[in-house]
Design a protein around this motif. Structure first.
Motif, PDB file in Angstrom:
ATOM      1  N   ILE A  25      68.788  -0.638  50.311  1.00 45.00           N
ATOM      2  CA  ILE A  25      68.507   0.561  50.874  1.00 45.00           C
ATOM      3  C   ILE A  25      69.024   0.867  52.387  1.00 45.00           C
ATOM      4  O   ILE A  25      69.364   1.680  52.786  1.00 45.00           O
ATOM      5  CB  ILE A  25      66.801   0.200  51.170  1.00 45.00           C
ATOM      6  CG1 ILE A  25      66.204   0.400  49.955  1.00 45.00           C
ATOM      7  CG2 ILE A  25      66.254   1.209  52.203  1.00 45.00           C
ATOM      8  CD1 ILE A  25      64.547   0.045  49.931  1.00 45.00           C
ATOM      9  N   SER A  26      69.285  -0.574  53.009  1.00 35.81           N
ATOM     10  CA  SER A  26      69.948  -0.429  54.066  1.00 35.81           C
ATOM     11  C   SER A  26      71.313   0.261  54.103  1.00 35.81           C
ATOM     12  O   SER A  26      71.819   1.105  54.688  1.00 35.81           O
ATOM     13  CB  SER A  26      70.425  -1.694  54.754  1.00 35.81           C
ATOM     14  OG  SER A  26      71.129  -1.834  55.915  1.00 35.81           O
ATOM     15  N   GLU A  67      71.128   4.040  53.433  1.00 36.91           N
ATOM     16  CA  GLU A  67      70.556   4.591  54.746  1.00 36.91           C
ATOM     17  C   GLU A  67      71.828   4.772  55.595  1.00 36.91           C
ATOM     18  O   GLU A  67      72.081   5.883  56.322  1.00 36.91           O
ATOM     19  CB  GLU A  67      69.524   3.647  55.615  1.00 36.91           C
ATOM     20  CG  GLU A  67      68.289   4.075  54.886  1.00 36.91           C
ATOM     21  CD  GLU A  67      67.634   5.574  55.097  1.00 36.91           C
ATOM     22  OE1 GLU A  67      67.902   6.233  56.012  1.00 36.91           O
ATOM     23  OE2 GLU A  67      66.981   6.007  53.976  1.00 36.91           O
ATOM     24  N   THR A  68      72.642   3.864  55.673  1.00 33.51           N
ATOM     25  CA  THR A  68      73.933   3.890  56.352  1.00 33.51           C
ATOM     26  C   THR A  68      74.880   4.953  55.634  1.00 33.51           C
ATOM     27  O   THR A  68      75.271   5.714  56.663  1.00 33.51           O
ATOM     28  CB  THR A  68      74.767   2.524  56.303  1.00 33.51           C
ATOM     29  OG1 THR A  68      74.098   1.535  56.839  1.00 33.51           O
ATOM     30  CG2 THR A  68      76.249   2.426  56.843  1.00 33.51           C
ATOM     31  N   ASN A 112      73.745   7.623  54.277  1.00 33.80           N
ATOM     32  CA  ASN A 112      73.157   8.908  54.975  1.00 33.80           C
ATOM     33  C   ASN A 112      73.282   9.265  56.301  1.00 33.80           C
ATOM     34  O   ASN A 112      73.592  10.389  56.732  1.00 33.80           O
ATOM     35  CB  ASN A 112      71.590   8.895  54.727  1.00 33.80           C
ATOM     36  CG  ASN A 112      71.095   8.986  53.273  1.00 33.80           C
ATOM     37  OD1 ASN A 112      71.808   9.541  52.296  1.00 33.80           O
ATOM     38  ND2 ASN A 112      70.039   8.265  53.025  1.00 33.80           N
ATOM     39  N   TYR A 113      73.561   8.196  57.160  1.00 28.31           N
ATOM     40  CA  TYR A 113      73.974   8.339  58.486  1.00 28.31           C
ATOM     41  C   TYR A 113      75.254   8.575  58.589  1.00 28.31           C
ATOM     42  O   TYR A 113      75.631   9.785  59.408  1.00 28.31           O
ATOM     43  CB  TYR A 113      73.618   6.946  59.048  1.00 28.31           C
ATOM     44  CG  TYR A 113      74.169   6.909  60.712  1.00 28.31           C
ATOM     45  CD1 TYR A 113      73.330   7.476  61.546  1.00 28.31           C
ATOM     46  CD2 TYR A 113      75.404   6.331  60.882  1.00 28.31           C
ATOM     47  CE1 TYR A 113      73.768   7.505  63.102  1.00 28.31           C
ATOM     48  CE2 TYR A 113      76.042   6.477  62.224  1.00 28.31           C
ATOM     49  CZ  TYR A 113      75.114   6.688  63.343  1.00 28.31           C
ATOM     50  OH  TYR A 113      75.681   6.906  64.762  1.00 28.31           O
TER      51      TYR A 113
END
Length: 170
Positions: free
Chosen positions: A125-126, A129-130, A132-133
């Motif tokens: 998940i991390s 999210e990275t 997506n960032y």
């Protein structure tokens, strides 16, 4: 007639001389506009590549989890086998303390498996999210370049109008 050739040539030179500053300002504005667009596209491409790498790393976490769980299961099976052999060699029955040890080992093994799965899920998940960032950063870079391009167009247009005298307020 010789005088018409001279006048025509002088007029042409005069018009070219008058147009040169406009051409320079317009040309430089165009070059700056193009450069800003290229920088924005490049920065967006860099961020999109970073996002792709993060997504690949997220996918790799699943593969690593499978490998780790397989290795763990093999080690647990070896531990069970050694424990059973030790109990059999000692002549102790497979009841009471031996059974409690086996159950505790099985419960701990299951807890360890679930912990490994949880940690992998959190890491995945991390990474996503990275990714997506990075994609958002790429969009921001592109939009920043577009805003700079708009500023360049506005500035160039204002300069050209000011040079021509049409931009002056009377």
């Amino acid at each position: 007639d010789w005088s018409s050739d001279v006048c025509s040539s002088d007029l042409g030179d005069f018009l070219v001389a008058q147009a040169v500053p406009y051409l320079i300002v317009g040309g430089l504005g165009y070059l700056q506009y193009q450069q800003q667009g290229a920088v924005g596209k490049y920065n967006q491409a860099v961020q999109n590549r970073n996002a792709e790498i993060a997504k690949q790393e997220a996918a790799q976490i699943d593969k690593q989890l499978e490998t780790d769980l397989g290795r763990f299961d093999n080690q647990y099976a070896q531990l069970q086998g050694k424990t059973q052999v030790s109990i059999a060699k000692s002549g102790v029955s497979d009841e009471g303390t031996a059974r409690r040890i086996a159950r505790a080992n099985a419960e701990q093994a299951e807890l360890d498996r679930e912990t490994m799965k949880y940690n992998a899920a959190v890491n995945k998940i991390s990474k996503l999210e990275t990714a997506n960032y990075y994609q958002i950063q790429g969009q921001v870079a592109r939009n920043t370049a577009r805003a700079a391009q708009l500023q360049t167009i506005t500035s160039t247009g204002t300069s050209l109008l000011g040079m021509s005298g049409y931009g002056k307020i009377s």
